[in-house]
Design an enzyme around this catalytic site. Structure first.
Site, PDB file in Angstrom:
ATOM      1  N   ASP A 135       0.873  -1.175   0.000  1.00 54.83           N
ATOM      2  CA  ASP A 135       0.000   0.000   0.000  1.00 54.83           C
ATOM      3  C   ASP A 135       0.910   1.224   0.000  1.00 54.83           C
ATOM      4  OD1 ASP A 135      -1.770   2.051   0.422  1.00 54.83           O
ATOM      5  OD2 ASP A 135      -2.546   1.304   2.333  1.00 54.83           O
ATOM      6  N   ARG A 149     -13.142  16.799 -12.781  1.00 55.12           N
ATOM      7  CA  ARG A 149     -11.955  16.088 -12.286  1.00 55.12           C
ATOM      8  C   ARG A 149     -11.207  16.958 -11.267  1.00 55.12           C
ATOM      9  NH1 ARG A 149     -14.472  13.020 -14.822  1.00 55.12           N
ATOM     10  NH2 ARG A 149     -13.776  11.303 -16.174  1.00 55.12           N
ATOM     11  N   TYR A 174      -8.951  14.879  -8.634  1.00 56.82           N
ATOM     12  CA  TYR A 174      -7.994  14.080  -9.394  1.00 56.82           C
ATOM     13  C   TYR A 174      -6.953  14.973 -10.057  1.00 56.82           C
ATOM     14  CZ  TYR A 174      -6.236  10.770 -12.876  1.00 56.82           C
ATOM     15  OH  TYR A 174      -5.431   9.983 -13.655  1.00 56.82           O
ATOM     16  N   LYS A 191      -2.748  15.008  -9.706  1.00 54.87           N
ATOM     17  CA  LYS A 191      -1.850  14.790 -10.831  1.00 54.87           C
ATOM     18  C   LYS A 191      -0.998  16.034 -11.115  1.00 54.87           C
ATOM     19  CE  LYS A 191      -2.766  10.536 -11.523  1.00 54.87           C
ATOM     20  NZ  LYS A 191      -1.724   9.510 -11.234  1.00 54.87           N
ATOM     21  N   THR A 213      -8.548   0.458 -20.049  1.00 57.50           N
ATOM     22  CA  THR A 213      -8.108  -0.533 -19.078  1.00 57.50           C
ATOM     23  C   THR A 213      -9.331  -1.250 -18.494  1.00 57.50           C
ATOM     24  OG1 THR A 213      -8.237   0.993 -17.210  1.00 57.50           O
ATOM     25  CG2 THR A 213      -6.154   0.949 -18.458  1.00 57.50           C
ATOM     26  N   PRO A 214      -9.131  -2.323 -17.740  1.00 52.76           N
ATOM     27  CA  PRO A 214     -10.263  -2.965 -17.065  1.00 52.76           C
ATOM     28  C   PRO A 214     -11.022  -2.010 -16.147  1.00 52.76           C
ATOM     29  CG  PRO A 214      -8.379  -4.431 -17.069  1.00 52.76           C
ATOM     30  CD  PRO A 214      -7.885  -3.119 -17.615  1.00 52.76           C
TER      31      PRO A 214
END
Length: 256
Positions: free
Chosen positions: A65, A151, A154, A158, A189-190
């Protein structure tokens, strides 16, 4: 030894259990590196290692983690020498400032910002003790370069990753450490598929097409495309590159 080869190099990749992190781990292992694949989910990290079992290098899975400084220090002791650090682990959040709570901010800060800080704080001194220094690649986002709707939190994290990249590059260029940043647009992506299934049941294909159209080239990036850029930045062929941010965005940044 050919171009973009990493034989004899030890690498740490965070968030290596799926998506971009898995693709980067495989790219480095295919280039001959020994990769310590960290993920919060040890099973996912082990799956990354199993997929790459036939690669020239090797992948060693580890549960870690990155928000936990002591866990980072314990995991970072395993490789002994660290030549390459890829800070990929991160979590997402959708919402403007009205839709962002203090708890949201704390959660994203803990992983996306302090997680990068913890690995840098642990690995940089070790790289300084090595004659050849080292290479660091941080995964930011185009959200660190331009404004993106909904966003707020987020983008904050970043942006911090981007400026940490600049600081490390300037502070340690003369001491043999290169530090660069990759800023992707949307990557298929998944996580994206799971997000669509959870939030847009029955409309997955429609919303996927909308998300893809955001990029001027008309599609999302593939994880392997991000991984190939990371491999280049880690290789000796990129020895003159440090303190740079690389949009890999299908034309978004210059089109907005």
């Amino acid at each position: 030894m050919g171009v973009f080869r990493l034989e004899g190099k030890n690498a740490i990749v965070t968030g290596a259990g799926s998506g971009i992190g898995r693709a980067i781990s495989r790219a480095l292992a295919k280039a001959g590196a020994s990769v310590w694949a960290w993920d919060l989910d040890h099973g996912a990290a082990r799956c990354t290692a199993d997929i790459a079992s036939s690669d020239p290098g090797r992948i060693v899975p580890a549960a870690c983690d990155v928000a936990d400084e002591q866990a980072v220090r314990r995991a970072a002791a395993e490789p002994g020498r660290v030549d390459i650090l890829i800070n990929n682990a991160g979590i997402a959040h959708v919402g403007n400032i009205e839709g962002t709570t203090a708890q949201d901010m704390d959660r994203l800060y803990a992983v996306n910002v302090k997680g990068v800080f913890h690995t840098l704080r642990c690995v940089v001194p070790r790289m300084l003790d090595q004659e050849a220094g080292g290479v660091i690649v941080n995964l930011a986002s185009i959200a660190s370069l331009i404004g993106i709707k909904d966003r707020f939190a987020y983008s904050m994290t970043k942006g911090a990753v981007l400026t940490m990249t600049y600081s490390v590059a300037v502070d340690y260029a003369e001491r043999g450490i290169r530090c660069n940043c990759i800023c992707p647009a949307r990557v298929h992506t998944p996580f994206v598929d799971g997000f669509l299934a959870e939030n847009y049941p029955g409309r997955e294909h429609e919303v996927l097409a909308e998300l893809s159209a955001y990029q001027p080239v008309g599609r999302m990036a593939k994880p392997q495309e991000i991984a190939h850029l990371a491999l280049y930045l880690c290789s000796d062929e990129a020895a003159f590159i440090t303190g740079s941010a690389f949009p890999i965005d299908g034309g978004v940044v210059h089109a907005k």
